[in-house]
Design a protein around this motif. Sequence first.
Motif, PDB file in Angstrom:
ATOM      1  N   LEU A  88       4.449   4.675  -5.705  1.00  0.00           N
ATOM      2  CA  LEU A  88       4.690   4.643  -4.260  1.00  0.00           C
ATOM      3  C   LEU A  88       5.970   3.890  -3.940  1.00  0.00           C
ATOM      4  CD1 LEU A  88       3.888   5.079  -1.312  1.00  0.00           C
ATOM      5  CD2 LEU A  88       2.449   3.033  -1.475  1.00  0.00           C
ATOM      6  N   ALA A  89       6.207   2.777  -4.632  1.00  0.00           N
ATOM      7  CA  ALA A  89       7.413   1.980  -4.377  1.00  0.00           C
ATOM      8  C   ALA A  89       8.675   2.787  -4.625  1.00  0.00           C
ATOM      9  CB  ALA A  89       7.403   0.730  -5.254  1.00  0.00           C
ATOM     10  N   GLU A  90       8.606   3.761  -5.548  1.00  0.00           N
ATOM     11  CA  GLU A  90       9.771   4.586  -5.856  1.00  0.00           C
ATOM     12  C   GLU A  90       9.860   5.827  -4.977  1.00  0.00           C
ATOM     13  OE1 GLU A  90       9.427   5.449  -9.999  1.00  0.00           O
ATOM     14  OE2 GLU A  90      10.335   3.537 -10.617  1.00  0.00           O
ATOM     15  N   HIS A  91       8.786   6.128  -4.227  1.00  0.00           N
ATOM     16  CA  HIS A  91       8.762   7.343  -3.399  1.00  0.00           C
ATOM     17  C   HIS A  91       8.223   7.007  -2.006  1.00  0.00           C
ATOM     18  CE1 HIS A  91       8.632   8.754  -7.590  1.00  0.00           C
ATOM     19  NE2 HIS A  91       9.277   9.811  -7.156  1.00  0.00           N
ATOM     20  N   PHE A 128      -0.068   8.912  -2.546  1.00  0.00           N
ATOM     21  CA  PHE A 128      -0.654   7.638  -2.962  1.00  0.00           C
ATOM     22  C   PHE A 128      -2.068   7.486  -2.411  1.00  0.00           C
ATOM     23  CE2 PHE A 128      -1.602   3.228  -1.758  1.00  0.00           C
ATOM     24  CZ  PHE A 128      -1.588   2.605  -2.997  1.00  0.00           C
ATOM     25  N   ALA A 129      -2.274   7.856  -1.145  1.00  0.00           N
ATOM     26  CA  ALA A 129      -3.593   7.718  -0.529  1.00  0.00           C
ATOM     27  C   ALA A 129      -4.632   8.552  -1.273  1.00  0.00           C
ATOM     28  CB  ALA A 129      -3.534   8.136   0.944  1.00  0.00           C
ATOM     29  N   VAL A 130      -4.263   9.766  -1.649  1.00  0.00           N
ATOM     30  CA  VAL A 130      -5.197  10.641  -2.362  1.00  0.00           C
ATOM     31  C   VAL A 130      -5.508  10.091  -3.747  1.00  0.00           C
ATOM     32  CG1 VAL A 130      -5.463  12.929  -3.402  1.00  0.00           C
ATOM     33  CG2 VAL A 130      -4.558  12.713  -1.081  1.00  0.00           C
ATOM     34  N   ILE A 131      -4.473   9.710  -4.485  1.00  0.00           N
ATOM     35  CA  ILE A 131      -4.672   9.235  -5.859  1.00  0.00           C
ATOM     36  C   ILE A 131      -5.400   7.894  -5.867  1.00  0.00           C
ATOM     37  CG2 ILE A 131      -3.455   8.451  -7.935  1.00  0.00           C
ATOM     38  CD1 ILE A 131      -1.300  10.588  -7.181  1.00  0.00           C
ATOM     39  N   ALA A 166      -2.688  -2.654  -1.449  1.00  0.00           N
ATOM     40  CA  ALA A 166      -1.840  -2.199  -2.555  1.00  0.00           C
ATOM     41  C   ALA A 166      -0.547  -1.579  -2.029  1.00  0.00           C
ATOM     42  CB  ALA A 166      -2.601  -1.194  -3.414  1.00  0.00           C
ATOM     43  N   ALA A 167      -0.643  -0.802  -0.944  1.00  0.00           N
ATOM     44  CA  ALA A 167       0.548  -0.170  -0.366  1.00  0.00           C
ATOM     45  C   ALA A 167       1.518  -1.208   0.179  1.00  0.00           C
ATOM     46  CB  ALA A 167       0.134   0.801   0.740  1.00  0.00           C
ATOM     47  N   SER A 168       0.993  -2.285   0.732  1.00  0.00           N
ATOM     48  CA  SER A 168       1.878  -3.330   1.247  1.00  0.00           C
ATOM     49  C   SER A 168       2.669  -3.982   0.116  1.00  0.00           C
ATOM     50  CB  SER A 168       1.072  -4.387   2.016  1.00  0.00           C
ATOM     51  OG  SER A 168       0.223  -5.135   1.157  1.00  0.00           O
ATOM     52  N   GLY A 169       2.073  -4.056  -1.074  1.00  0.00           N
ATOM     53  CA  GLY A 169       2.794  -4.577  -2.229  1.00  0.00           C
ATOM     54  C   GLY A 169       3.989  -3.708  -2.580  1.00  0.00           C
ATOM     55  N   ALA A 170       3.796  -2.377  -2.510  1.00  0.00           N
ATOM     56  CA  ALA A 170       4.909  -1.456  -2.762  1.00  0.00           C
ATOM     57  C   ALA A 170       5.989  -1.608  -1.697  1.00  0.00           C
ATOM     58  CB  ALA A 170       4.384  -0.021  -2.789  1.00  0.00           C
ATOM     59  N   ALA A 171       5.577  -1.796  -0.440  1.00  0.00           N
ATOM     60  CA  ALA A 171       6.537  -1.964   0.650  1.00  0.00           C
ATOM     61  C   ALA A 171       7.362  -3.241   0.472  1.00  0.00           C
ATOM     62  CB  ALA A 171       5.812  -1.981   1.989  1.00  0.00           C
ATOM     63  N   LEU A 172       6.708  -4.308   0.012  1.00  0.00           N
ATOM     64  CA  LEU A 172       7.436  -5.567  -0.186  1.00  0.00           C
ATOM     65  C   LEU A 172       8.496  -5.438  -1.266  1.00  0.00           C
ATOM     66  CD1 LEU A 172       4.545  -8.185   0.122  1.00  0.00           C
ATOM     67  CD2 LEU A 172       6.524  -7.929   1.635  1.00  0.00           C
ATOM     68  N   LEU A 173       8.180  -4.689  -2.320  1.00  0.00           N
ATOM     69  CA  LEU A 173       9.164  -4.488  -3.376  1.00  0.00           C
ATOM     70  C   LEU A 173      10.417  -3.824  -2.804  1.00  0.00           C
ATOM     71  CD1 LEU A 173       8.340  -3.139  -6.929  1.00  0.00           C
ATOM     72  CD2 LEU A 173      10.440  -2.514  -5.769  1.00  0.00           C
ATOM     73  N   SER A 174      10.214  -2.798  -1.980  1.00  0.00           N
ATOM     74  CA  SER A 174      11.347  -2.112  -1.356  1.00  0.00           C
ATOM     75  C   SER A 174      12.066  -3.014  -0.363  1.00  0.00           C
ATOM     76  CB  SER A 174      10.864  -0.842  -0.655  1.00  0.00           C
ATOM     77  OG  SER A 174      11.905  -0.224   0.072  1.00  0.00           O
ATOM     78  N   LEU A 175      11.308  -3.802   0.371  1.00  0.00           N
ATOM     79  CA  LEU A 175      11.904  -4.663   1.395  1.00  0.00           C
ATOM     80  C   LEU A 175      12.840  -5.695   0.761  1.00  0.00           C
ATOM     81  CD1 LEU A 175      11.552  -4.854   4.519  1.00  0.00           C
ATOM     82  CD2 LEU A 175      10.054  -6.803   4.098  1.00  0.00           C
ATOM     83  N   ILE A 176      12.429  -6.242  -0.383  1.00  0.00           N
ATOM     84  CA  ILE A 176      13.254  -7.237  -1.070  1.00  0.00           C
ATOM     85  C   ILE A 176      14.564  -6.617  -1.554  1.00  0.00           C
ATOM     86  CG2 ILE A 176      13.368  -8.707  -3.114  1.00  0.00           C
ATOM     87  CD1 ILE A 176      10.312  -9.149  -2.734  1.00  0.00           C
ATOM     88  N   ALA A 221       4.258  -2.241   7.975  1.00  0.00           N
ATOM     89  CA  ALA A 221       3.516  -2.473   9.219  1.00  0.00           C
ATOM     90  C   ALA A 221       2.252  -1.626   9.262  1.00  0.00           C
ATOM     91  CB  ALA A 221       4.409  -2.154  10.412  1.00  0.00           C
ATOM     92  N   GLY A 222       2.363  -0.359   8.881  1.00  0.00           N
ATOM     93  CA  GLY A 222       1.207   0.528   8.936  1.00  0.00           C
ATOM     94  C   GLY A 222       0.116   0.143   7.961  1.00  0.00           C
ATOM     95  N   SER A 223       0.505  -0.250   6.738  1.00  0.00           N
ATOM     96  CA  SER A 223      -0.510  -0.597   5.737  1.00  0.00           C
ATOM     97  C   SER A 223      -1.287  -1.847   6.143  1.00  0.00           C
ATOM     98  CB  SER A 223       0.146  -0.788   4.363  1.00  0.00           C
ATOM     99  OG  SER A 223       1.117  -1.815   4.392  1.00  0.00           O
TER     100      SER A 223
END
Length: 378
Positions: free
Chosen positions: A57-60, A69-72, A297-307, A324-326
């Motif tokens: 998810l962090a890469e896409h 990601f939600a489905v998997i 878990a999704a917020s973790g991916a968002a933080l990686l991108s945010l940094i 914000a959404g997660s």
Amino acid sequence: MSDETTKSPNMPQRLRAVFWQPPRAHGEVIEGRTVSFLELFYDLVYVVVIAQATHHLAEHIGWRGVLEFAVIFGMIWIAWLNGTLYHDLHGREDGRSRVFIFIQMMLLALLAVFTGGAAGDDGRAFALVYTVFLGVLTWLWYTVRRQDSEEYMAITARYLSGMAVSTVLIGVSAFLPNEARVVVWGLYLLTYLVSAVVIERTDFEGVEERMSASESMVERFGLFTIIVLGEVVVGVVSGLSDVEHTFDSVFTGIVGLMIGFGIWWTYFDFVGRRTPRPRNGAMAWMLAHLPISMAIAASGAALLSLIEHAGDSRSPTDTAWLLAGSVAVALVGLVIAMRSLVDYERLGAIYQPVTVAIPVAAAALLVIGWLRPVPWLI
């Protein structure tokens, strides 16, 4: 030869009685049971599987990546739920239980190899491994049904039928094109969740009261929540490891950890270690943990991108909406879980203001995501 000697069990029978006992039947509750080291070991494998899904998810980051990601993640969560429910309701401290848990763990380790590319070229392998995993669990639930009393037959028949159909459906999906396969998985996830609600609301002559969440089950859900909270830390550490260590990037990462701290604080103050209502409460409480854990878990991916974009004047659009959404989804899931608790009725003066304030906070988060402030501020 005396009668006493002829009646005594031989060595194979004695070994079977100790090492390979049948599963506990429905209603055979172990009072005061705590989570075992084997269950903790089992949950640890899901750390790897979830990490693979979150990394993808962090890469896409984008609407398509989020939906995939939600489905998997939903499929991973259903796998964990099935394995956890089975062992909590029917497992023993014997060799049989250990062997089947180790089999599940081996399959999960293999599943993790294909999780990162499950929405793409690795989807067929993911589906095949997942099919075998469901097949093992279907067999285990079948062994329970073979010794069930009549009062449990109706509910176990529905559950076992659903498991068998799910196994065939996921197996067939392995031979579909990538996009069609993900759609089938999404339908499987949606059908599973709807079926769970329907089964709980069906009258089975009071059986649900005796199949409500135990203290050990409540503990397992809390431990799984801690596992996904670890993805927030992983997202921050991975993000900081991949960028230049400027003040902006480090400060953004450290502030980002507070998201995990805040969710932990809210969950374990108001939901963790608390028992849901037996009737029309246990299933809602369980299912509420899906959006909670998925969103964390999704917020973790968002933080990686945010940094990675810590030096930008505004947060990237997709990253801002994901973060914000997660967190907003996690908060809404927490409200659903709170309203399913026994304590919600008993301690209404404490819970009701919280369940009003949290949706307001979730709405405010969406506004923040739309505004896209500088990364450290969001």
